[in-house]
Write a protein that holds these residues in place. Structure first.
Motif, PDB file in Angstrom:
ATOM      1  N   MET A   1       0.840  -1.190   0.000  1.00  0.00           N
ATOM      2  CA  MET A   1       0.000   0.000   0.000  1.00  0.00           C
ATOM      3  C   MET A   1       0.881   1.247   0.000  1.00  0.00           C
ATOM      4  SD  MET A   1      -2.898   1.255   2.745  1.00  0.00           S
ATOM      5  CE  MET A   1      -1.714   1.317   4.098  1.00  0.00           C
ATOM      6  N   ARG A   2       0.611   2.152  -0.929  1.00  0.00           N
ATOM      7  CA  ARG A   2       1.371   3.400  -1.033  1.00  0.00           C
ATOM      8  C   ARG A   2       0.705   4.486  -0.198  1.00  0.00           C
ATOM      9  NH1 ARG A   2       1.498   8.199  -4.418  1.00  0.00           N
ATOM     10  NH2 ARG A   2       3.659   8.819  -4.891  1.00  0.00           N
ATOM     11  N   GLU A   3       1.503   5.188   0.606  1.00  0.00           N
ATOM     12  CA  GLU A   3       1.031   6.326   1.393  1.00  0.00           C
ATOM     13  C   GLU A   3       2.046   7.456   1.251  1.00  0.00           C
ATOM     14  OE1 GLU A   3      -1.017   4.571   5.322  1.00  0.00           O
ATOM     15  OE2 GLU A   3       0.916   3.666   4.884  1.00  0.00           O
ATOM     16  N   ILE A   4       1.565   8.677   1.420  1.00  0.00           N
ATOM     17  CA  ILE A   4       2.434   9.855   1.370  1.00  0.00           C
ATOM     18  C   ILE A   4       2.399  10.541   2.729  1.00  0.00           C
ATOM     19  CG2 ILE A   4       2.879  12.083   0.298  1.00  0.00           C
ATOM     20  CD1 ILE A   4       3.367   9.717  -1.555  1.00  0.00           C
ATOM     21  N   VAL A   5       3.571  10.664   3.343  1.00  0.00           N
ATOM     22  CA  VAL A   5       3.709  11.419   4.591  1.00  0.00           C
ATOM     23  C   VAL A   5       4.167  12.825   4.206  1.00  0.00           C
ATOM     24  CG1 VAL A   5       4.812  11.523   6.842  1.00  0.00           C
ATOM     25  CG2 VAL A   5       4.366   9.299   5.784  1.00  0.00           C
ATOM     26  N   PHE A   6       3.466  13.848   4.681  1.00  0.00           N
ATOM     27  CA  PHE A   6       3.837  15.195   4.264  1.00  0.00           C
ATOM     28  C   PHE A   6       3.751  16.199   5.408  1.00  0.00           C
ATOM     29  CE2 PHE A   6      -0.680  15.779   4.087  1.00  0.00           C
ATOM     30  CZ  PHE A   6      -0.940  17.149   4.019  1.00  0.00           C
ATOM     31  N   ASP A   7       4.415  17.317   5.184  1.00  0.00           N
ATOM     32  CA  ASP A   7       4.405  18.415   6.166  1.00  0.00           C
ATOM     33  C   ASP A   7       4.461  19.727   5.398  1.00  0.00           C
ATOM     34  OD1 ASP A   7       4.561  19.364   8.986  1.00  0.00           O
ATOM     35  OD2 ASP A   7       6.463  20.189   8.291  1.00  0.00           O
ATOM     36  N   THR A   8       3.923  20.772   6.022  1.00  0.00           N
ATOM     37  CA  THR A   8       3.941  22.097   5.406  1.00  0.00           C
ATOM     38  C   THR A   8       4.490  23.126   6.380  1.00  0.00           C
ATOM     39  OG1 THR A   8       1.689  22.628   6.155  1.00  0.00           O
ATOM     40  CG2 THR A   8       1.907  21.565   3.992  1.00  0.00           C
ATOM     41  N   GLU A   9       5.025  24.199   5.829  1.00  0.00           N
ATOM     42  CA  GLU A   9       5.352  25.397   6.605  1.00  0.00           C
ATOM     43  C   GLU A   9       4.576  26.549   5.993  1.00  0.00           C
ATOM     44  OE1 GLU A   9       6.921  25.150   9.326  1.00  0.00           O
ATOM     45  OE2 GLU A   9       7.743  23.137   9.050  1.00  0.00           O
ATOM     46  N   THR A  10       4.151  27.485   6.831  1.00  0.00           N
ATOM     47  CA  THR A  10       3.250  28.546   6.383  1.00  0.00           C
ATOM     48  C   THR A  10       3.661  29.893   6.982  1.00  0.00           C
ATOM     49  OG1 THR A  10       1.712  28.331   8.245  1.00  0.00           O
ATOM     50  CG2 THR A  10       1.386  26.834   6.376  1.00  0.00           C
ATOM     51  N   THR A  11       2.932  30.936   6.573  1.00  0.00           N
ATOM     52  CA  THR A  11       3.179  32.257   7.145  1.00  0.00           C
ATOM     53  C   THR A  11       2.377  32.486   8.420  1.00  0.00           C
ATOM     54  OG1 THR A  11       1.387  33.309   5.877  1.00  0.00           O
ATOM     55  CG2 THR A  11       3.575  33.217   4.833  1.00  0.00           C
ATOM     56  N   GLY A  12       1.457  31.562   8.733  1.00  0.00           N
ATOM     57  CA  GLY A  12       0.625  31.741   9.917  1.00  0.00           C
ATOM     58  C   GLY A  12      -0.268  30.545  10.135  1.00  0.00           C
ATOM     59  N   LEU A  13      -1.339  30.767  10.870  1.00  0.00           N
ATOM     60  CA  LEU A  13      -2.161  29.650  11.330  1.00  0.00           C
ATOM     61  C   LEU A  13      -3.392  29.364  10.495  1.00  0.00           C
ATOM     62  CD1 LEU A  13      -2.041  30.308  15.199  1.00  0.00           C
ATOM     63  CD2 LEU A  13      -0.623  28.746  13.832  1.00  0.00           C
ATOM     64  N   SER A  14      -3.830  30.314   9.660  1.00  0.00           N
ATOM     65  CA  SER A  14      -5.089  30.102   8.946  1.00  0.00           C
ATOM     66  C   SER A  14      -5.063  30.756   7.573  1.00  0.00           C
ATOM     67  CB  SER A  14      -6.257  30.672   9.757  1.00  0.00           C
ATOM     68  OG  SER A  14      -7.453  30.645   9.004  1.00  0.00           O
ATOM     69  N   PRO A  15      -5.400  30.017   6.529  1.00  0.00           N
ATOM     70  CA  PRO A  15      -5.478  30.629   5.201  1.00  0.00           C
ATOM     71  C   PRO A  15      -6.626  31.634   5.103  1.00  0.00           C
ATOM     72  CG  PRO A  15      -6.254  28.356   5.139  1.00  0.00           C
ATOM     73  CD  PRO A  15      -5.655  28.567   6.485  1.00  0.00           C
ATOM     74  N   GLN A  16      -7.653  31.458   5.918  1.00  0.00           N
ATOM     75  CA  GLN A  16      -8.773  32.406   5.917  1.00  0.00           C
ATOM     76  C   GLN A  16      -8.350  33.783   6.420  1.00  0.00           C
ATOM     77  OE1 GLN A  16      -9.203  29.104   6.926  1.00  0.00           O
ATOM     78  NE2 GLN A  16     -10.170  28.707   4.941  1.00  0.00           N
ATOM     79  N   GLU A  17      -7.232  33.867   7.117  1.00  0.00           N
ATOM     80  CA  GLU A  17      -6.718  35.140   7.609  1.00  0.00           C
ATOM     81  C   GLU A  17      -5.626  35.699   6.692  1.00  0.00           C
ATOM     82  OE1 GLU A  17      -5.427  34.440  11.582  1.00  0.00           O
ATOM     83  OE2 GLU A  17      -7.450  33.975  12.335  1.00  0.00           O
ATOM     84  N   GLY A  82      -0.776  11.579  -6.172  1.00  0.00           N
ATOM     85  CA  GLY A  82      -1.637  10.563  -6.754  1.00  0.00           C
ATOM     86  C   GLY A  82      -2.942  10.454  -5.990  1.00  0.00           C
ATOM     87  N   ASP A  83      -3.411   9.227  -5.801  1.00  0.00           N
ATOM     88  CA  ASP A  83      -4.639   9.012  -5.034  1.00  0.00           C
ATOM     89  C   ASP A  83      -4.345   8.323  -3.699  1.00  0.00           C
ATOM     90  OD1 ASP A  83      -3.921   6.534  -5.940  1.00  0.00           O
ATOM     91  OD2 ASP A  83      -5.848   6.064  -6.896  1.00  0.00           O
ATOM     92  N   SER A  84      -3.105   8.435  -3.240  1.00  0.00           N
ATOM     93  CA  SER A  84      -2.679   7.743  -2.019  1.00  0.00           C
ATOM     94  C   SER A  84      -3.226   8.427  -0.764  1.00  0.00           C
ATOM     95  CB  SER A  84      -1.144   7.713  -1.940  1.00  0.00           C
ATOM     96  OG  SER A  84      -0.597   7.075  -3.073  1.00  0.00           O
ATOM     97  N   PRO A  85      -3.380   7.683   0.329  1.00  0.00           N
ATOM     98  CA  PRO A  85      -3.679   8.307   1.617  1.00  0.00           C
ATOM     99  C   PRO A  85      -2.559   9.258   2.008  1.00  0.00           C
ATOM    100  CG  PRO A  85      -4.038   5.925   1.707  1.00  0.00           C
ATOM    101  CD  PRO A  85      -3.339   6.201   0.415  1.00  0.00           C
ATOM    102  N   LEU A  86      -2.915  10.361   2.689  1.00  0.00           N
ATOM    103  CA  LEU A  86      -1.941  11.381   3.062  1.00  0.00           C
ATOM    104  C   LEU A  86      -1.824  11.447   4.579  1.00  0.00           C
ATOM    105  CD1 LEU A  86      -2.957  14.231   0.572  1.00  0.00           C
ATOM    106  CD2 LEU A  86      -1.377  12.322   0.228  1.00  0.00           C
TER     107      LEU A  86
END
Length: 235
Positions: A1-17, A82-86
């Motif tokens: 089974m293929r899975e993708i482990v990922f992480d992000t860095e951002t400018t803050g806590l919420s894209p809505q802000e 792809g369509d893998s679980p994240l």
């Protein structure tokens, strides 16, 4: 089974802000084993960088100014996912930014049904303990000595190891090793069987000789009160 482990860095806590994605790192695992395939990109957020966020990940607006905007890396990212679980730690945060960025450039959102949250798994397995990535690395003996600041790809690589441990880690390795050993033994047995010449031996005679029958009769005569003599004869 293929899975993708990922992480992000951002400018803050919420894209809505008005906050944006500035880095994403992805690690491919198959049957809970890292394959070495990764995706990594720094992203120009097209806005200023708050000092609080820069203190966490060390990415300045100047550093990011010549990096591609999200829409320029979106196609490559989507192809890698792809369509893998994240898998992510506090995954609702990462999914919120990823889906917001995808929506801004006209791509479909990633379905929440694909989300695997290691924070939720850790809270279930270790109630009352600390559940940060650092704490889980310490708990499972994952080397995080290179983690001076948050970095999306490094954190995804660490999280991949933690995720494997949360799912049974070493036992998975033992099972794979046993399966591989069994397969190797079976293959070797087949090879030996196929390589060995087939030897056909003539059947040995099993009937008693006249001398053997005579000795047997003499032995029977020496028996005192044999069992078969106690059984009444039947008509």
């Amino acid at each position: 089974m293929r899975e993708i482990v990922f992480d992000t860095e951002t400018t803050g806590l919420s894209p809505q802000e008005g906050h944006r994605l500035v880095e994403i790192g992805c690690v491919e695992i198959v049957n809970r084993v890292p394959t070495g395939q990764t995706f990594h990109a720094y992203i120009n957020p097209e806005r200023s960088m708050p000092s609080e966020a820069e203190a966490v990940h060390g990415l300045s607006a100047i550093f990011l100014s010549d990096k591609p905007c999200f829409h320029l890396v979106a196609e490559e990212l989507i192809a890698f996912l792809g369509d893998s679980p994240l898998v992510a730690h506090n995954a609702t945060f990462d999914f919120a930014f990823l889906n917001w960025e995808l929506a801004q450039c006209g791509h479909p959102s990633v379905a929440m049904t694909r989300m695997i949250d290691t924070l939720a798994i850790a809270r279930t397995r270790h109630p009352g303990a600390k559940h940060s990535l650092d704490a889980l690395c310490s708990r499972y003996g994952v080397d995080r000595s290179q983690r001076v600041k948050h970095g999306a790809l490094l954190d995804a690589e660490l999280l991949a190891q933690v995720y494997v441990e949360l799912c049974g880690g070493r036992q998975i390795g033992f099972m794979l090793a046993a399966e591989n050993a069994d397969a190797a033994i079976s293959a070797e047995a087949v090879a030996v069987r196929n390589a060995a010449p087939l030897i056909v031996r003539p059947p040995r005679p099993h009937h008693a000789s006249a001398a053997e029958l005579e000795r047997h009769a003499a032995f029977i005569q020496k028996l005192v009160d044999p069992l078969w003599a106690q059984v009444p004869a039947t008509a």
